[in-house]
Design a protein around this motif. Structure first.
Motif, PDB file in Angstrom:
ATOM      1  N   LEU A 389       0.828  -1.209   0.000  1.00  0.00           N
ATOM      2  CA  LEU A 389       0.000   0.000   0.000  1.00  0.00           C
ATOM      3  C   LEU A 389       0.861   1.257   0.000  1.00  0.00           C
ATOM      4  O   LEU A 389       0.516   2.259  -0.647  1.00  0.00           O
ATOM      5  N   ARG A 392       2.227   1.777  -3.589  1.00  0.00           N
ATOM      6  CA  ARG A 392       1.226   2.223  -4.563  1.00  0.00           C
ATOM      7  C   ARG A 392       0.718   3.635  -4.275  1.00  0.00           C
ATOM      8  O   ARG A 392       0.419   4.386  -5.206  1.00  0.00           O
ATOM      9  N   SER A 393       0.604   3.981  -2.993  1.00  0.00           N
ATOM     10  CA  SER A 393       0.086   5.309  -2.650  1.00  0.00           C
ATOM     11  C   SER A 393       1.187   6.352  -2.509  1.00  0.00           C
ATOM     12  O   SER A 393       0.903   7.553  -2.495  1.00  0.00           O
ATOM     13  N   SER A 395       3.022   6.805   0.146  1.00  0.00           N
ATOM     14  CA  SER A 395       3.234   7.155   1.553  1.00  0.00           C
ATOM     15  C   SER A 395       2.668   6.041   2.423  1.00  0.00           C
ATOM     16  O   SER A 395       1.960   5.148   1.944  1.00  0.00           O
ATOM     17  N   ARG A 397       0.529   6.562   4.855  1.00  0.00           N
ATOM     18  CA  ARG A 397      -0.718   6.995   5.472  1.00  0.00           C
ATOM     19  C   ARG A 397      -1.811   5.935   5.333  1.00  0.00           C
ATOM     20  O   ARG A 397      -2.412   5.500   6.324  1.00  0.00           O
ATOM     21  N   VAL A 398      -2.074   5.498   4.103  1.00  0.00           N
ATOM     22  CA  VAL A 398      -3.114   4.491   3.876  1.00  0.00           C
ATOM     23  C   VAL A 398      -2.732   3.171   4.542  1.00  0.00           C
ATOM     24  O   VAL A 398      -3.577   2.486   5.138  1.00  0.00           O
TER      25      VAL A 398
END
Length: 454
Positions: A389, A392-393, A395, A397-398
């Motif tokens: 995650l 892909r994002s 960071s 955070r997710v």
């Protein structure tokens, strides 16, 4: 004169006497001290994997997901082989299996220091070191479970504190060694430490308690497949609910500690040396929490299930708040809170998995090994999912939001037990003062009590 040709031992018919050590004796504390030192080494280096993770990602040009898989799969082998190691401890001895674990760890770290690519580390680090860690940790807990009767939870908490003290020590120390020798030199040094500390396993004397009768030793000779088919521990509600809750929580609990260094450097902008000092705060907090949690669980009025539930709640909240950190001070506060939650979480796992079966060494080993084995897959998948995650994002955070949410979700597994205890309390109000006291404050997760089956 012919009698002098016969050996003296044969002439005198001197029987071979085997002495057995008593539980809760002075030697029990010697065993605890050696087990503490062993777990300090293996747990501290194992949970400081986040220090080495950026080195793997940089040198092999790999993603955060693949790099995290090295550590998470290693933890999965440590947990997944717990039933095997517990069976081997009962069939042979904790001393022999712990010594074998030291050999595997020494070989794994030495071979990992020569790895030309990341896939090789899946064999040398994840498999060899992970398996060796399992063969070290399980005997350390099982031998102390046999040597302590009165203060068993405190002893288990003390061993668990060895992991926290190890993280506090080896987190910043690992970074300093890597700065001077590189991660390959650090792994060679670690291999030497495991080879040298094997002598500590000599204290794990299997001759404990009264001399066993022939019939009493028969269950220990059961085969591994027979132990796998033994589902007697799952008849007890506290054990079943504990395993379910811990499995769900393990999916998100370890993401913070494994990705700590990468998160601190990429998103907070800390240097490697400064980020490694966060392990000091985590280690100090988890040492304190493990000792306190072990002592609290010894109290008759406290159920370890609720200590574990509070730890899961705190871990989930801290993980959810981690992406909100914007300074070094924020990280210190968050990682200290995580250490408190981790200390209580890890200590109560060992207590719940070892003390919800009847006081039978074979059943204790089967329940402990089976429970740890069930947590292997979520422990391996959680940090890897967080790394994916984050890749892909862009960071964490997710990744941390998902991990924290899953950890909080695990507390729902205890709702049936909470409902049952509420019924007991309501029923106790209709009884006399003495019966009410026994009903409300009875601790059903201690081996001295019979656990209510499902």
């Amino acid at each position: 004169m012919a009698c002098f040709d016969v050996p003296c031992v044969e002439r005198l018919h001197i029987p071979k006497v085997t002495t057995y050590r008593e539980p809760d004796s002075l030697y029990s504390w010697v065993v605890l001290a050696c087990a503490f030192a062993i777990v300090w080494l293996v747990g501290g280096i194992g949970f400081s994997f986040g220090v080495v993770l950026p080195q793997f990602i940089t040198e092999f040009n790999e993603s955060r997901q693949n790099g995290a898989l090295i550590g998470s799969i290693g933890i999965a082998f440590t947990l997944g082989e717990s039933l095997l190691s517990s069976h081997l401890c009962m069939r042979y001895s904790c001393r022999l299996i712990a010594a074998l674990g030291h050999v595997l760890c020494a070989a794994g770290f030495l071979l990992s220091s020569t790895a030309p690519s990341l896939p090789v580390l899946f064999v040398t680090h994840s498999f060899l070191v992970g398996s060796g860690t399992c063969f070290i940790v399980s005997p350390s807990f099982l031998i102390c479970e046999r040597y302590f009767k009165k203060r068993r939870s405190l002893a288990i908490g003390a061993i668990s504190a060895g992991v926290g003290l190890g993280v506090m020590t080896w987190g910043p120390l690992s970074q300093q060694i890597i700065n001077r020798l590189g991660w390959r030199g650090f792994y060679r040094l670690t291999a030497g430490l495991f080879a040298g500390s094997i002598f500590l396993t000599l204290s794990f004397d299997p001759r404990i308690g009264k001399r066993p009768e022939p019939d009493a030793e028969a269950p220990a000779r059961r085969g591994l497949l027979e132990i796998l088919r033994d589902l007697s521990a799952w008849k007890y509600r506290p054990y079943t609910l504990s395993v379910i809750s811990v499995c769900i929580a393990s999916f998100g609990h370890y993401s913070v500690i494994i990705h700590l260094m990468k998160f601190s450097s990429d998103e907070i902008g800390l240097s490697a040396d400064k980020a490694s000092r966060l392990y000091i705060a985590s280690g100090m907090a988890t040492v304190f929490a493990r000792l306190v949690a072990g002592r609290i669980c010894d109290l008759r009025s406290v159920r370890p299930i609720y200590v574990n539930l509070i730890a899961e709640l705190c871990s989930g909240v801290v993980t959810l708040c981690s992406p909100l950190a914007s300074s070094y001070t924020h990280l210190i506060i968050l990682i200290a809170c995580y250490g408190l939650a981790d200390g209580a979480f890890r200590t109560t796992i060992n207590i719940l998995f070892m003390q919800t079966a009847k006081p039978d060494p074979v059943k204790v080993a089967s329940a402990y090994g089976g429970g740890m084995m069930m947590t292997a897959i979520p422990t391996a998948a959680g940090p890897a999912l967080a790394g994916m995650l984050a890749d892909r994002s862009g960071s964490y955070r997710v990744a941390f939001f998902v991990s924290g949410g899953i950890t909080l979700l695990s507390t729902l597994a205890y709702l049936p037990e909470i409902y049952k205890d509420i019924q007991v309390i309501c029923k106790a109000k209709q009884q006399g003062p003495e019966d009410r006291l026994d009903s409300v404050f009875d601790n059903p997760t201690c081996t001295d009590y019979e656990v209510t089956p499902l």
